[in-house]
Enzyme design. Structure first.
Site, PDB file in Angstrom:
ATOM      1  N   HIS A  81      12.692  36.796  12.670  1.00  0.00           N
ATOM      2  CA  HIS A  81      13.261  36.326  11.493  1.00  0.00           C
ATOM      3  C   HIS A  81      12.554  34.701  10.958  1.00  0.00           C
ATOM      4  O   HIS A  81      12.935  34.400   9.770  1.00  0.00           O
ATOM      5  CB  HIS A  81      14.789  36.184  11.297  1.00  0.00           C
ATOM      6  CG  HIS A  81      15.336  36.016  10.191  1.00  0.00           C
ATOM      7  ND1 HIS A  81      16.068  34.964   9.553  1.00  0.00           N
ATOM      8  CD2 HIS A  81      15.264  36.824   9.042  1.00  0.00           C
ATOM      9  CE1 HIS A  81      16.486  35.044   8.348  1.00  0.00           C
ATOM     10  NE2 HIS A  81      16.117  36.177   7.766  1.00  0.00           N
ATOM     11  N   ARG A 207      26.675  29.776   0.766  1.00  0.00           N
ATOM     12  CA  ARG A 207      26.437  30.853  -0.265  1.00  0.00           C
ATOM     13  C   ARG A 207      27.157  31.939  -0.160  1.00  0.00           C
ATOM     14  O   ARG A 207      27.897  32.588  -0.910  1.00  0.00           O
ATOM     15  CB  ARG A 207      24.967  31.278  -0.476  1.00  0.00           C
ATOM     16  CG  ARG A 207      24.677  32.281  -1.558  1.00  0.00           C
ATOM     17  CD  ARG A 207      23.551  32.855  -1.525  1.00  0.00           C
ATOM     18  NE  ARG A 207      23.569  34.132  -0.604  1.00  0.00           N
ATOM     19  CZ  ARG A 207      22.522  34.422  -0.105  1.00  0.00           C
ATOM     20  NH1 ARG A 207      21.315  33.896   0.158  1.00  0.00           N
ATOM     21  NH2 ARG A 207      22.970  35.796   0.829  1.00  0.00           N
TER      22      ARG A 207
END
Length: 332
Positions: A81, A207
């Site tokens: 990632h 978030r």
């Protein structure tokens, strides 16, 4: 632009990069193909299991391999990632390494709608770290000890916990600011609660998933949690510890890692330390927009309920202010 210039530059010897999400019209992939066809050494660590992009990644893997790109699929059992590009260039003074490390994917579609941060550098220490990272990912070396990078799954989590615990030793003079997509790892959360109990002020900008409780008496009195929702998808990860490793100055990190079990144990993630005063001041400006109580945001209460603060479609918009500040800075 960086990859395109590297592909065309006759002095560039090699290009290495990680690719997590690709788009159907990926210009980066096409530039890599041109670079390989021009005789440059090109290596890509391509994640085939990037959710929603599996088919596109397989298709690009075939095209890249046909063009002579060395395509590697990462380490067994781990998703790659990390967002990293390494360009090696022959210059008058010798070989120089240029590195880009980012919070976001090298994807032309998401780049238009995601808020992300990238870091370009030719610092020798970062170049050495990036070289060792790619040697590790492509199977040519064991994972080393890095100078400026924090890399999961073997090092990053314990480094973050050590930084939280170090900040706790400064009690009410300590401060931690984390901007992330998600916070879910139990051991990291335990360390944050302990730091809060020691008096450290902790500001979390999250978030999505957040398993931390804010403002609970005796547990998280000194933790505040807010979420910014706006035109762009908040996607960058910023870590700030007021007393860093040595206690003399703040430590700023950016990169690909959220504080989730999957990121810290099941993925290759990279955070990079930003050391230049200008870069650190830039990140502090970004955080100041996000932490301004006058700007619209959602605040988590001790009852675990999110409450909207301020109104959308007003000048008090952190994303808009950040955008205008960046435009003004670039025009100087």
């Amino acid at each position: 632009m960086f990859v395109e210039q590297a592909a065309r530059d006759p002095k560039v010897l090699s290009i290495k990069m990680t690719l997590y999400r690709t788009s159907g019209d990926s210009q980066i992939a096409r530039h890599l193909i041109r670079a390989a066809e021009a005789g440059k050494q090109v290596a890509v660590v391509l994640e085939l299991k990037a959710r929603f992009d599996e088919a596109r990644n397989v298709s690009w893997a075939r095209e890249l391999e046909l063009a002579g790109v060395h395509v590697n699929y990462g380490l067994v059992g781990l998703k790659t990632h990390s967002k990293c590009i390494l360009v090696v260039r022959e210059e008058a003074g010798g070989i120089r390494r240029y590195v880009h490390l980012a919070t976001g994917n090298y994807n032309s579609v998401t780049a238009r709608v995601y808020e992300d941060i990238g870091f370009f550098t030719c610092e020798e220490a970062v170049g050495r770290d990036a070289t060792q990272l790619f040697n590790y990912l492509t199977g040519y070396g064991r994972e080393p000890k890095y100078e400026q990078l924090f890399v999961a799954p073997h090092q990053l989590k314990k480094e973050i916990i050590a930084l939280i615990e170090h900040e706790a030793t400064f009690a009410d003079r300590g401060r931690i600011t984390l901007k992330l997509n998600a916070v879910q790892d139990p051991e990291v959360i335990k360390a944050l609660y302990a730091a809060s109990s020691a008096g450290v002020k902790i500001d979390l900008i999250v978030r999505g998933i957040c398993c931390v409780r804010a403002g609970v008496p005796g547990l998280s009195d000194n933790i505040t949690i807010r979420s910014i929702l706006g035109r762009y998808l908040e996607h960058s990860r910023i870590y700030r510890f007021d007393h860093g490793h040595d206690g003399d100055e703040p430590l700023h990190l950016i990169g690909s890692a959220d504080l989730m079990i999957r990121n810290l144990k099941g993925r290759v993630e990279t955070l990079v330390r930003l050391t230049h005063p200008k870069h650190r001041a830039w990140l502090d400006t970004v955080l100041s927009f996000l932490l301004d109580d006058h700007n619209v945001h959602y605040r988590m209460g001790a009852d675990n309920v999110w409450t909207q603060v301020g109104e959308h479609h007003t000048p008090n918009d952190a994303q808009r202010q950040l955008y205008e500040w960046v435009v003004a800075t670039q025009s100087r």
